[in-house]
Design a protein around this motif. Sequence first.
Motif, mmCIF file in Angstrom:
data_model
loop_
_atom_site.group_PDB
_atom_site.id
_atom_site.type_symbol
_atom_site.label_atom_id
_atom_site.label_comp_id
_atom_site.label_asym_id
_atom_site.label_seq_id
_atom_site.Cartn_x
_atom_site.Cartn_y
_atom_site.Cartn_z
ATOM 1 N N VAL A 1 0.806 -1.386 0.108
ATOM 2 C CA VAL A 1 -0.209 -0.075 0.004
ATOM 3 C C VAL A 1 0.761 1.344 -0.004
ATOM 4 C CG1 VAL A 1 -1.733 1.352 1.255
ATOM 5 C CG2 VAL A 1 -1.910 -1.191 1.180
ATOM 6 N N VAL A 2 1.902 1.181 0.867
ATOM 7 C CA VAL A 2 2.687 2.412 1.056
ATOM 8 C C VAL A 2 3.520 2.746 -0.242
ATOM 9 C CG1 VAL A 2 4.717 3.521 2.029
ATOM 10 C CG2 VAL A 2 2.906 2.332 3.324
ATOM 11 N N LEU A 3 3.890 1.640 -0.920
ATOM 12 C CA LEU A 3 4.793 1.860 -2.245
ATOM 13 C C LEU A 3 3.935 2.380 -3.229
ATOM 14 C CD1 LEU A 3 7.022 -1.357 -2.159
ATOM 15 C CD2 LEU A 3 7.677 1.019 -1.937
ATOM 16 N N LEU A 4 2.812 2.056 -3.521
ATOM 17 C CA LEU A 4 1.841 2.412 -4.524
ATOM 18 C C LEU A 4 1.236 3.587 -4.152
ATOM 19 C CD1 LEU A 4 -0.056 -0.753 -5.177
ATOM 20 C CD2 LEU A 4 1.399 -0.088 -6.549
ATOM 21 N N ALA A 5 1.200 4.161 -2.787
ATOM 22 C CA ALA A 5 0.727 5.467 -2.562
ATOM 23 C C ALA A 5 1.730 6.609 -2.596
ATOM 24 C CB ALA A 5 -0.123 5.176 -1.126
ATOM 25 N N MET A 6 2.791 6.112 -2.572
ATOM 26 C CA MET A 6 4.131 7.119 -2.374
ATOM 27 C C MET A 6 4.646 7.377 -3.626
ATOM 28 S SD MET A 6 5.174 6.888 1.606
ATOM 29 C CE MET A 6 6.160 8.517 1.520
ATOM 30 N N CYS A 7 4.934 6.238 -4.360
ATOM 31 C CA CYS A 7 5.517 6.128 -5.728
ATOM 32 C C CYS A 7 5.102 7.329 -6.699
ATOM 33 C CB CYS A 7 5.615 4.937 -6.403
ATOM 34 S SG CYS A 7 6.960 4.906 -7.745
ATOM 35 N N ASP A 8 5.842 8.320 -7.064
ATOM 36 C CA ASP A 8 5.349 9.367 -8.046
ATOM 37 C C ASP A 8 5.804 9.045 -9.422
ATOM 38 O OD1 ASP A 8 4.218 10.700 -5.899
ATOM 39 O OD2 ASP A 8 5.904 11.794 -5.612
#
Length: 565
Positions: A243-250
């Motif tokens: 979840v964190v990777l998908l949400a924070m990767c720009d």
Amino acid sequence: MDPNTGITKEADVTGSGLDDKRTGRRQSAFNRRKSSAVVDEAPAAIVEASALNAADRRLAEMGYVQVYKREFSWLSTISFALSISGLFASVSTTFIYPFEAGGASSAIWCWLISGFGCYCIALSVAELVSAYPTSGGLYFTCKYLAPPEWVPEIAWLTGWLNLLGQIAGAASTEYGCAQLLLAAVSMASDFNGYVPTDRQTVGVMAAFTTLHAALNSLNTAALEKMTKTYVIFHLAVLFSCCVVLLAMCDYKHSSAYTWTTVVDNSGWRPTGWSFIFGFLSASWTMTDYDATAHIAEEIKDPEIKAPWSIAIALGFTWIGGWLFTIVLAYCSGDPTHTLSNVVVQPVAQIFYDVIGRNGGIFFTVAACFILNFTAMTAIQAGARTIWAYSRDEMLPGSRIWYKINKRTDTPIIAVWLFCTCCVLINLIGLGSYTAISAIFNLTAIALDWSYCIPIVCKLAYGKFERGPFHLGKFSVPINVWAIVWTTFVTIIYVMPTIRPVTPQNMNYVIVLIAAVAIFSIGYWYAAGRYYYIGPRNNAQLIMGVEGEGKAGSSGGSSDEKRVVQ
């Protein structure tokens, strides 16, 4: 009397006229070896069927007396089976191979395809574990699957492949724990101030191994309590990281790039050959399928819980690992930058680039923590393997390794022997990381073939009697594909993953395979054939026959003795 199982038969079929002269000679040699081997053997323990629960009675039917306490429940058994793969940590440490070989698309597609082949092996193993649940694992099944006169040789080869594979696998896991922890330390300095040395990695590895040996010296109840907490922590870390990777990767890659673009960083031509090195990640993660079998004598209802736990855990590892790999592929960034990480951990670089230093440290340490659980379970399984082999007097010094500590009811001496072997192997890392990588590469090859040999016997000789877990009409196709897949992926295992090939990047695992073959065959002819007779019968099960004494038909005991197959 069957020379292998100790079971009385109505007719002796070895002289039926169907056996050729070679089989007759082998049978005679086997009988002579058995006769000479059991001169100093203690008589089989007498156990009363009415005093045993179903699991202990089944164990006695297979020739063994129950020693351990059966503490493992459904949750702890599934957690144990899941922990042996260490999904989150294993993907994190092996993602480099498909990513380097073919880029993001190689990682995704190869995990899906390779995972299916590995799952067929896992299901085939689960089927055998259900039928013959003992701490000997797949090694023990040779007693029932192979022709009696061939059991010693086949069990010997299977057993040594499995044990050496487990030792190499546990050693690689301990080394990986050290690498991940030191990668987190390096990340704290933004990968600029601190770069781990080989000596530091080996030192941390030795400390971790000592800690795991100490924890595995506890009793089964304590190990069960620790094990069942693992699955909750693992799932929480895996889900939150995705979840964190998908949400924070720009800078996520497009779907077209992620799923279809092959980026060849390995130097192999054609590109398709480079692409298939992506199979290595799943194959290295989804292995040691029979680890749960090695604690079968500590599981309640092992013929049900052990195989189902293997099927559930490896099924989750296949699909969960694939989804995690997809997330990493989308967030992988520029391959050249990601692969240039100074600690050779591209996933740690992805964590650092996407989440930042603090978040990256957290998930890298979490991966290290999860891999510690993997090492814990690998050592527990490995120690039980040494103990089970020693019960059959297969190993040098068997009577030492077979001893059970009276306070913990666990094989503490076997635990420390196994861990000592792991440390000694990892000391090679002080001289050559290339050499130690080859040893780690040996893990999957040795373990997978230790599974395939019994599977081949099952298909070839038709002696298999199914347990509660069975694959039904899909059994044979799944078994066949497991063998085919293992044969195919073994070719990939022995190839160097980088070209041009130099002494520094050469894959020397083929040399180790030859060394293992020479050792197991040479040791057999030098010593093993004179004392080893295959899995032994250490228990005789007494079945009470009511009313016999009252009727006075025998004038004595009202029980008759028989060994139940």
